[in-house]
Design a protein around this motif. Structure first.
Motif, PDB file in Angstrom:
ATOM      1  N   LEU A   1      39.953  42.159  28.954  1.00 17.70           N
ATOM      2  CA  LEU A   1      39.866  41.937  30.393  1.00 17.70           C
ATOM      3  C   LEU A   1      38.756  42.859  30.899  1.00 17.70           C
ATOM      4  O   LEU A   1      38.850  44.072  30.753  1.00 17.70           O
ATOM      5  CB  LEU A   1      41.195  42.272  31.073  1.00 17.70           C
ATOM      6  CG  LEU A   1      42.372  41.409  30.611  1.00 17.70           C
ATOM      7  CD1 LEU A   1      43.691  42.005  31.061  1.00 17.70           C
ATOM      8  CD2 LEU A   1      42.217  39.985  31.128  1.00 17.70           C
TER       9      LEU A   1
ATOM     10  N   TYR B   1      35.051  35.233  36.767  1.00 22.80           N
ATOM     11  CA  TYR B   1      35.203  34.896  38.170  1.00 22.80           C
ATOM     12  C   TYR B   1      34.321  35.848  38.975  1.00 22.80           C
ATOM     13  O   TYR B   1      34.407  37.061  38.811  1.00 22.80           O
ATOM     14  CB  TYR B   1      36.671  35.038  38.607  1.00 22.80           C
ATOM     15  CG  TYR B   1      36.870  34.944  40.092  1.00 22.80           C
ATOM     16  CD1 TYR B   1      36.649  33.728  40.742  1.00 22.80           C
ATOM     17  CD2 TYR B   1      37.248  36.043  40.859  1.00 22.80           C
ATOM     18  CE1 TYR B   1      36.813  33.628  42.114  1.00 22.80           C
ATOM     19  CE2 TYR B   1      37.412  35.932  42.232  1.00 22.80           C
ATOM     20  CZ  TYR B   1      37.188  34.735  42.850  1.00 22.80           C
ATOM     21  OH  TYR B   1      37.339  34.631  44.208  1.00 22.80           O
ATOM     22  N   PHE B   2      33.463  35.274  39.804  1.00 18.61           N
ATOM     23  CA  PHE B   2      32.571  36.098  40.619  1.00 18.61           C
ATOM     24  C   PHE B   2      33.267  36.463  41.924  1.00 18.61           C
ATOM     25  O   PHE B   2      33.458  35.628  42.785  1.00 18.61           O
ATOM     26  CB  PHE B   2      31.245  35.374  40.885  1.00 18.61           C
ATOM     27  CG  PHE B   2      30.327  35.438  39.713  1.00 18.61           C
ATOM     28  CD1 PHE B   2      30.431  34.509  38.695  1.00 18.61           C
ATOM     29  CD2 PHE B   2      29.395  36.455  39.598  1.00 18.61           C
ATOM     30  CE1 PHE B   2      29.610  34.587  37.585  1.00 18.61           C
ATOM     31  CE2 PHE B   2      28.568  36.538  38.487  1.00 18.61           C
ATOM     32  CZ  PHE B   2      28.682  35.603  37.480  1.00 18.61           C
TER      33      PHE B   2
ATOM     34  N   ARG C   1      45.349  46.643  17.936  1.00 16.89           N
ATOM     35  CA  ARG C   1      44.608  47.869  18.202  1.00 16.89           C
ATOM     36  C   ARG C   1      44.061  47.830  19.616  1.00 16.89           C
ATOM     37  O   ARG C   1      43.284  46.932  19.959  1.00 16.89           O
ATOM     38  CB  ARG C   1      43.458  48.011  17.195  1.00 16.89           C
ATOM     39  CG  ARG C   1      43.978  48.200  15.791  1.00 16.89           C
ATOM     40  CD  ARG C   1      42.983  47.860  14.729  1.00 16.89           C
ATOM     41  NE  ARG C   1      43.700  47.514  13.491  1.00 16.89           N
ATOM     42  CZ  ARG C   1      44.321  48.418  12.724  1.00 16.89           C
ATOM     43  NH1 ARG C   1      44.317  49.678  13.045  1.00 16.89           N
ATOM     44  NH2 ARG C   1      44.950  48.029  11.644  1.00 16.89           N
ATOM     45  N   PHE C   2      44.480  48.806  20.408  1.00 10.45           N
ATOM     46  CA  PHE C   2      43.999  48.904  21.778  1.00 10.45           C
ATOM     47  C   PHE C   2      42.485  49.110  21.743  1.00 10.45           C
ATOM     48  O   PHE C   2      41.991  49.971  21.015  1.00 10.45           O
ATOM     49  CB  PHE C   2      44.680  50.077  22.488  1.00 10.45           C
ATOM     50  CG  PHE C   2      44.219  50.256  23.893  1.00 10.45           C
ATOM     51  CD1 PHE C   2      44.618  49.374  24.890  1.00 10.45           C
ATOM     52  CD2 PHE C   2      43.374  51.310  24.228  1.00 10.45           C
ATOM     53  CE1 PHE C   2      44.192  49.546  26.185  1.00 10.45           C
ATOM     54  CE2 PHE C   2      42.942  51.484  25.534  1.00 10.45           C
ATOM     55  CZ  PHE C   2      43.348  50.595  26.514  1.00 10.45           C
TER      56      PHE C   2
ATOM     57  N   ILE D   1      39.126  46.587  28.961  1.00  6.66           N
ATOM     58  CA  ILE D   1      40.136  46.963  27.981  1.00  6.66           C
ATOM     59  C   ILE D   1      40.793  45.709  27.420  1.00  6.66           C
ATOM     60  O   ILE D   1      40.822  44.666  28.071  1.00  6.66           O
ATOM     61  CB  ILE D   1      41.210  47.892  28.605  1.00  6.66           C
ATOM     62  CG1 ILE D   1      41.769  47.280  29.902  1.00  6.66           C
ATOM     63  CG2 ILE D   1      40.661  49.276  28.852  1.00  6.66           C
ATOM     64  CD1 ILE D   1      42.937  48.041  30.483  1.00  6.66           C
ATOM     65  N   GLY D   2      41.305  45.846  26.214  1.00  5.43           N
ATOM     66  CA  GLY D   2      41.950  44.700  25.609  1.00  5.43           C
ATOM     67  C   GLY D   2      42.585  45.082  24.299  1.00  5.43           C
ATOM     68  O   GLY D   2      42.916  46.250  24.066  1.00  5.43           O
ATOM     69  N   ASN D   3      42.732  44.095  23.448  1.00  4.83           N
ATOM     70  CA  ASN D   3      43.394  44.325  22.172  1.00  4.83           C
ATOM     71  C   ASN D   3      42.640  43.621  21.052  1.00  4.83           C
ATOM     72  O   ASN D   3      42.075  42.545  21.242  1.00  4.83           O
ATOM     73  CB  ASN D   3      44.819  43.793  22.241  1.00  4.83           C
ATOM     74  CG  ASN D   3      45.544  43.970  20.927  1.00  4.83           C
ATOM     75  OD1 ASN D   3      45.804  45.076  20.508  1.00  4.83           O
ATOM     76  ND2 ASN D   3      45.840  42.864  20.275  1.00  4.83           N
TER      77      ASN D   3
ATOM     78  N   TYR E   1      41.040  40.015  22.466  1.00  4.21           N
ATOM     79  CA  TYR E   1      40.897  39.586  23.859  1.00  4.21           C
ATOM     80  C   TYR E   1      40.541  40.810  24.668  1.00  4.21           C
ATOM     81  O   TYR E   1      40.833  41.940  24.259  1.00  4.21           O
ATOM     82  CB  TYR E   1      42.179  38.929  24.387  1.00  4.21           C
ATOM     83  CG  TYR E   1      43.318  39.865  24.685  1.00  4.21           C
ATOM     84  CD1 TYR E   1      43.344  40.597  25.870  1.00  4.21           C
ATOM     85  CD2 TYR E   1      44.359  40.037  23.785  1.00  4.21           C
ATOM     86  CE1 TYR E   1      44.387  41.463  26.141  1.00  4.21           C
ATOM     87  CE2 TYR E   1      45.395  40.913  24.048  1.00  4.21           C
ATOM     88  CZ  TYR E   1      45.402  41.622  25.230  1.00  4.21           C
ATOM     89  OH  TYR E   1      46.419  42.501  25.487  1.00  4.21           O
TER      90      TYR E   1
ATOM     91  N   ILE F   1      29.528  41.110  41.491  1.00  2.00           N
ATOM     92  CA  ILE F   1      30.650  41.668  40.730  1.00  2.00           C
ATOM     93  C   ILE F   1      31.463  40.528  40.122  1.00  2.00           C
ATOM     94  O   ILE F   1      31.827  39.588  40.822  1.00  2.00           O
ATOM     95  CB  ILE F   1      31.561  42.524  41.631  1.00  2.00           C
ATOM     96  CG1 ILE F   1      30.762  43.662  42.258  1.00  2.00           C
ATOM     97  CG2 ILE F   1      32.745  43.084  40.829  1.00  2.00           C
ATOM     98  CD1 ILE F   1      31.529  44.425  43.317  1.00  2.00           C
TER      99      ILE F   1
ATOM    100  N   ILE G   1      35.342  43.885  33.633  1.00  3.46           N
ATOM    101  CA  ILE G   1      34.723  43.813  34.947  1.00  3.46           C
ATOM    102  C   ILE G   1      33.238  44.104  34.763  1.00  3.46           C
ATOM    103  O   ILE G   1      32.864  44.937  33.932  1.00  3.46           O
ATOM    104  CB  ILE G   1      35.420  44.761  35.960  1.00  3.46           C
ATOM    105  CG1 ILE G   1      34.959  44.456  37.376  1.00  3.46           C
ATOM    106  CG2 ILE G   1      35.258  46.224  35.618  1.00  3.46           C
ATOM    107  CD1 ILE G   1      36.061  44.521  38.394  1.00  3.46           C
TER     108      ILE G   1
END
Lengths: 253, 216
Positions: B125, B81-82, B164-165, B154-156, B123, B87, B127
């Motif tokens: 998330l 999503y812009f 695993r983080f 960050i994700g998993n 997955y 950004i 920026i």
């Protein structure tokens, strides 16, 4: 895997064809007239893209589409370029009225309906990733659904929480909020440990935090929550209390 | 006789006079009413009706180097999503299957992981920021908008039976063929801890992908 991949590609191609057909079907027709000496036309959506042409006062243009705050426009001679919102407000409608644009300021944030955000932090010392969506009933009251994933060294937890959020002073720059939530937690032990079963429990939480509007659709948020995880065994009183903090960004609509 | 004609004309003029006057009054009235009540073209310009191209969905394919488990094909789905023109925030979902470690190949002994545990799914998330938006001049007349971006998040990662983080950072090049179609080349590092071999260590899992995206 290869089969799955080819199916995905096929799906994407089909979507692409459908989408391009839909894109041709929509033709916005409202013509705007330049009311100030001129409007700059950029080659792309951004201040850095060079100005390659101008549209002079009295000439008309129409808006094709937009990306964030930049509008792709076409003039009477068919030249296509990009103008920012700050330039497009220098136009008037055919009846002479100025063009009205929704402004994205703090007031827009206060009057928002939907909010979607991500954040990161710590849940009982382990890193946590959180995704949430909120719907505001009023300026002060909203409902939120939160999905969380916390990954520790011995186990990982998935949390689903639904709750109400109260924002008593929405107009403050750092607007505090309080929230109450209920939900569920599913704990998955790591494979290297002996206990192989997932544990599911219900939970309740209270939280406190603040939101602050940064720019346009952007909001920063910080919160600390206290969670109570209810024991699955009703006879034992071994509810677990854990603390979580997280901060992140949200966009609102 | 002459007087008779004159009289006739005069009387005609007198008769016609008010009519002519009335006609011109009517015309004046019409002009007045036109001034007071112009025919307003009710063109509503509603920003909400403008087609906003703020979202992108992309399918990426490439290779993922899973530390100790070889380099494997990778498939990734991205939703972005812009927030502004430069950004963007997004979600990435990826899937690969780990190969064998050198140990497993050399000793031909018991495998370290079950087939299910070899699935490497993640997955994230993220920026991102178009740090170098630009244009590519293909010929004298054909130009395309492009952007070199930096992104991270960050994700998993679900691999070897555990979550695993995962932290990721990378850079990419976005090439917009049309306003609704782009091609992205992306290079990224996924960092997460592994404790499979007894000691906890941080692994770097590099990925290189190329993908097609729809902007809508």
């Amino acid at each position: 895997m290869a089969d799955c991949a080819s199916r995905l590609w096929l799906g994407l191609l089909a979507g692409l064809l459908l989408y391009s057909a839909a894109a041709h079907a929509q033709e916005p027709e409202a013509w705007l007239t330049v009311a100030e000496p001129y409007i700059d036309l950029h080659t792309g959506p951004g201040d850095g893209y060079p100005v390659f042409n101008v549209i002079e006062r009295g000439h008309r243009l129409r808006v094709l589409d937009r990306r964030a705050d930049w509008f792709r426009i076409s003039d009477e001679r068919g030249r296509v370029g990009w103008v920012p919102r700050s330039e497009l407000i220098k136009t008037r409608l055919a009846n002479g009225e100025p063009v009205q644009f929704a402004s994205l300021d703090q007031q827009a944030f206060i009057g928002r309906r939907w909010e979607l955000g991500v954040s990161g932090g710590r849940l009982k010392g382990a890193p946590v990733v959180s995704l949430y969506g909120g719907y505001a009933f009023t300026e002060n009251l909203s409902a939120e659904l939160t999905l969380e994933h916390s990954v520790g060294t011995v186990s990982s937890s998935k949390l689903l929480r639904l709750g109400l959020l109260m924002q008593p002073f929405p107009e403050w720059n750092y607007s505090p909020f309080f929230k109450l939530e209920g939900g569920a937690i599913s704990v998955r032990p790591n494979a290297t440990l002996i206990e192989p079963h997932n544990k599911d429990n219900t939970l309740a939480s209270v939280g406190i935090g603040f939101k602050t509007w940064l720019a346009r659709r952007f909001v920063f948020r910080f919160e600390v929550d206290e969670l109570v995880i209810f024991s699955a065994n009703k006879d034992q009183d071994d509810n677990e209390e854990i603390t979580e903090w997280k901060m992140g960004f949200a966009v609102f609509f | 006789m002459e007087n008779g004609f004159r009289g006739l004309f005069l009387s005609l003029a007198l008769l016609a006079g008010p009519t002519v006057q009335a006609a011109s009054d009517q015309a004046a009235d019409e002009t007045d009413s036109a001034l007071i009540e112009p025919k307003i073209e009710r063109i509503e310009f509603d920003e909400a009706t403008i087609d906003a191209r703020d979202y992108e969905v992309a399918l990426m394919a490439g290779y993922l180097s899973i530390e100790d488990f070889g380099v494997q094909p990778l498939l990734e789905l991205r939703l972005s999503y812009f927030i502004t023109e430069n950004i963007f925030a997004g979600l990435r979902l990826g899937q690969a299957t780990a190969g064998k470690t050198s140990y497993e190949v050399l000793t031909a002994g018991a495998p370290l992981l079950t087939p299910g545990e070899r699935d490497y799914q993640y997955y994230s998330l993220d920026i991102g920021y178009h740090i170098l938006p630009g244009e590519a001049f293909v010929t004298r007349t054909i130009t395309y908008n492009t952007a070199f971006y930096l992104s991270g998040g960050i994700g998993n990662t679900d691999f070897a039976g555990s979550d695993r983080f995962t932290l990721n950072y990378g850079a990419g090049y976005r090439f917009l063929f049309k306003d609704w179609l782009d091609v992205t080349l992306d290079f990224r590092n996924n960092v997460h801890d592994m404790d499979l071999f007894g000691e906890l260590k941080t692994t770097n899992n590099l990925q290189f992908t190329l993908g097609l995206g729809l902007v809508f």
